[in-house]
Design an enzyme around this catalytic site. Sequence first.
Site, PDB file in Angstrom:
ATOM      1  CE  LYS A  73      -4.363   0.994  -0.025  1.00 42.81           C
ATOM      2  NZ  LYS A  73      -5.518   0.186  -0.488  1.00 42.81           N
ATOM      3  CG  ASP A  81      -7.308   3.227  -1.200  1.00 44.71           C
ATOM      4  OD1 ASP A  81      -7.745   2.080  -1.142  1.00 44.71           O
ATOM      5  OD2 ASP A  81      -7.458   4.052  -0.269  1.00 44.71           O
TER       6      ASP A  81
HETATM    7  P1  NDP Z   1     -12.793   7.795  -3.534  1.00 42.28           P
HETATM    8  O1  NDP Z   1     -11.730   8.796  -3.303  1.00 42.28           O
HETATM    9  O2  NDP Z   1     -13.273   7.553  -4.921  1.00 42.28           O
HETATM   10  O3  NDP Z   1     -14.076   8.129  -2.648  1.00 42.28           O
HETATM   11  C1  NDP Z   1     -13.980   8.233  -1.275  1.00 42.28           C
HETATM   12  C2  NDP Z   1     -15.340   8.604  -0.710  1.00 42.28           C
HETATM   13  O4  NDP Z   1     -15.307   8.487   0.704  1.00 42.28           O
HETATM   14  C3  NDP Z   1     -15.743  10.036  -1.015  1.00 42.28           C
HETATM   15  O5  NDP Z   1     -17.133  10.122  -1.049  1.00 42.28           O
HETATM   16  C4  NDP Z   1     -15.158  10.783   0.185  1.00 42.28           C
HETATM   17  O6  NDP Z   1     -15.783  12.019   0.457  1.00 42.28           O
HETATM   18  C5  NDP Z   1     -15.431   9.793   1.297  1.00 42.28           C
HETATM   19  N1  NDP Z   1     -14.434   9.942   2.360  1.00 42.28           N
HETATM   20  C6  NDP Z   1     -13.089   9.809   2.245  1.00 42.28           C
HETATM   21  N2  NDP Z   1     -12.486  10.043   3.410  1.00 42.28           N
HETATM   22  C7  NDP Z   1     -13.466  10.336   4.270  1.00 42.28           C
HETATM   23  C8  NDP Z   1     -13.486  10.655   5.641  1.00 42.28           C
HETATM   24  N3  NDP Z   1     -12.339  10.734   6.350  1.00 42.28           N
HETATM   25  N4  NDP Z   1     -14.684  10.870   6.228  1.00 42.28           N
HETATM   26  C9  NDP Z   1     -15.847  10.807   5.503  1.00 42.28           C
HETATM   27  N5  NDP Z   1     -15.881  10.503   4.206  1.00 42.28           N
HETATM   28  C10 NDP Z   1     -14.720  10.266   3.603  1.00 42.28           C
HETATM   29  O7  NDP Z   1     -12.244   6.432  -2.876  1.00 42.28           O
HETATM   30  P2  NDP Z   1     -12.722   4.940  -3.123  1.00 42.28           P
HETATM   31  O8  NDP Z   1     -14.172   4.894  -3.382  1.00 42.28           O
HETATM   32  O9  NDP Z   1     -11.782   4.324  -4.079  1.00 42.28           O
HETATM   33  O10 NDP Z   1     -12.401   4.279  -1.694  1.00 42.28           O
HETATM   34  C11 NDP Z   1     -13.375   4.193  -0.669  1.00 42.28           C
HETATM   35  C12 NDP Z   1     -12.987   3.075   0.296  1.00 42.28           C
HETATM   36  O11 NDP Z   1     -12.908   1.847  -0.407  1.00 42.28           O
HETATM   37  C13 NDP Z   1     -11.626   3.243   0.979  1.00 42.28           C
HETATM   38  O12 NDP Z   1     -11.700   2.686   2.266  1.00 42.28           O
HETATM   39  C14 NDP Z   1     -10.706   2.392   0.108  1.00 42.28           C
HETATM   40  O13 NDP Z   1      -9.574   1.966   0.817  1.00 42.28           O
HETATM   41  C15 NDP Z   1     -11.640   1.235  -0.197  1.00 42.28           C
HETATM   42  N6  NDP Z   1     -11.299   0.415  -1.369  1.00 42.28           N
HETATM   43  C16 NDP Z   1     -11.112   0.983  -2.600  1.00 42.28           C
HETATM   44  C17 NDP Z   1     -10.833   0.177  -3.689  1.00 42.28           C
HETATM   45  C18 NDP Z   1     -10.717   0.731  -5.061  1.00 42.28           C
HETATM   46  O14 NDP Z   1     -10.590  -0.064  -6.009  1.00 42.28           O
HETATM   47  N7  NDP Z   1     -10.777   2.034  -5.284  1.00 42.28           N
HETATM   48  C19 NDP Z   1     -10.671  -1.280  -3.545  1.00 42.28           C
HETATM   49  C20 NDP Z   1     -10.966  -1.775  -2.219  1.00 42.28           C
HETATM   50  C21 NDP Z   1     -11.241  -0.939  -1.185  1.00 42.28           C
HETATM   51  P3  NDP Z   1     -15.049  13.394   0.003  1.00 42.28           P
HETATM   52  O15 NDP Z   1     -15.178  13.421  -1.485  1.00 42.28           O
HETATM   53  O16 NDP Z   1     -15.784  14.459   0.711  1.00 42.28           O
HETATM   54  O17 NDP Z   1     -13.628  13.254   0.457  1.00 42.28           O
HETATM   55  O1  2IT Z   2      -7.812  -1.670  -1.145  1.00 39.71           O
HETATM   56  C1  2IT Z   2      -7.697  -2.152  -2.299  1.00 39.71           C
HETATM   57  O2  2IT Z   2      -7.816  -3.375  -2.502  1.00 39.71           O
HETATM   58  C2  2IT Z   2      -7.425  -1.248  -3.411  1.00 39.71           C
HETATM   59  N1  2IT Z   2      -7.347  -0.042  -3.196  1.00 39.71           N
HETATM   60  C3  2IT Z   2      -7.208  -1.787  -4.801  1.00 39.71           C
HETATM   61  C4  2IT Z   2      -5.815  -2.287  -4.972  1.00 39.71           C
HETATM   62  C5  2IT Z   2      -5.434  -2.713  -6.373  1.00 39.71           C
HETATM   63  O3  2IT Z   2      -4.253  -3.020  -6.532  1.00 39.71           O
HETATM   64  O4  2IT Z   2      -6.265  -2.737  -7.280  1.00 39.71           O
END
Ligand code: NDP
Ligand code: 2IT
Length: 448
Positions: free
Chosen positions: A129, A169
């Site tokens: 990460k 992420d």
């Molecule tokens: P994005 O940046 O696309 O979206 C994040 C969302 O969560 C936004 O709506 C953001 O609001 C909100 N957010 C972020 N930080 C906070 C906070 N501290 N408090 C409240 N709201 C918050 O990220 P992702 O959708 O990619 O990721 C979301 C989650 O999913 C994370 O935990 C990530 O680790 C996990 N994840 C992501 C993967 C991926 O493929 N992208 C894979 C597996 C897990 P705002 O816009 O206001 O910041």
């Molecule tokens: O938390 C996760 O699994 C991710 N942010 C995606 C990682 C990846 O390598 O696609």
Amino acid sequence: MAKEAITLEEFMKGLRRRNPGETEFHQAVKEVMTHLVPYANEHPKYLRVKILERLTEPDRIIIFRVCWKDDKGQVRTNRGYRIQYNNCIGPYKGGLRFHPSVNLSILKFLGFEQIFKNSLTSLPMGAAKGGADFNPKGKSEDEVMRFCQSFMTELAKHIGENIDVPAGDIGVGTREISYMFGQYKRLTNEFTGALTGKGLEFGGSEIRKEATGFGCAYFMEEMLKYRGESLRGKTCVLSGSGNVAQYTALKLIQMGAKVITMSDSSGFVHDPDGINEEKLNYIMDLKNIKRGRISQYAKKYKVDFHQGGKPWNIPCQLAFPCATQNEINVIDAKELIQNGCSGIAEGANMPTTIDALEVLQNAKILFAPGKASNAGGVAVSGLEMTQNSIRMAWSHQELEERLRGIIARIHEKCVIYGKGDGHVDYVKGANIAGFVKVADAMLAYGVV
Ligand code: NDP
Ligand code: 2IT
């Protein structure tokens, strides 16, 4: 019980001593070790060569300065990280997070979780990460580009298609991956799959942007199916409105469920009529193109916006935390149960605090931990690596079928290791199933 048996308390005491102040990291390790310590006590081959201690110590941590110039010509300095956690079953693999809260503890918890998640996918991927304390909010397109280029100028020395393959992420989507891939290609003079989540025109995979959210909805469908139920007609609350939340919502809607909330860091919207595909398209445009706030949805569709709130007090049958870590606390968990919630699938990584997890587990509702229910994203990243290696691009349909199959197999593994007196403990199932493959590889390598 082996004579070298250990206790969770002893193990955690040592971990806290070695990693002082890293509270998120302690939390993630404790949640996993709750199941791995008893499992290792029953299988002393893991204790004898200290697999649990070795598993919690990253292979290496890279920390670096990232300097860039903002639009006013001012020099800015951020801190960049890559934690290469474990490469026993494949090249290091995991996302990059750009958010002001990023620190070593958060990235260590994420890297540690990635070990088990990547193993569960059945694909050959180790765990890593990284990211930076850079805040993309309010930055111009040029500023984001300059930051990404500067970040990659250092990171490029440490990654590669057979070494370490980063992806997105929080705060890192296709736009940022594209800037970083462009810089990587320029520095190395090579076109290789050293990053995933790329644009479709330059080696990206169909379904990658949808994969985490689709996988989360599929995992819930698998849990319901195992109980003879389905998603159809179920009322769902979601947090977040980023990549994971958007595509969890889309697949839930397509499978006949009703999504009534979405959020961002300023609050949540509650649409009792349900967010349909047309309204979701508005959210996607708002968040991905205009980079606006979710409150604008409330104005447009004349629904309530709860400033600063979280959606967990809205009555629902299913809940999907898709924003960030520790967004469901013990009060939220109790409220969800009291209001009749019977299933949770984590789209985010570690969105549930340890105390809240206990409340939800005791209530014996369906509960899928992120390492199982959000594994779809990294799984399709693994398939992007395969396509890049063989210089092929599979079709949308083929990839969606593969994703569905991978999620169904993760569900099966969780059932095998988590089944007990009429209830499946998916947290235990995911932890042990994810562990065994990596631990056996470590055993095979000897002491390295
Ligand atoms: P994005 O940046 O696309 O979206 C994040 C969302 O969560 C936004 O709506 C953001 O609001 C909100 N957010 C972020 N930080 C906070 C906070 N501290 N408090 C409240 N709201 C918050 O990220 P992702 O959708 O990619 O990721 C979301 C989650 O999913 C994370 O935990 C990530 O680790 C996990 N994840 C992501 C993967 C991926 O493929 N992208 C894979 C597996 C897990 P705002 O816009 O206001 O910041
Ligand atoms: O938390 C996760 O699994 C991710 N942010 C995606 C990682 C990846 O390598 O696609």
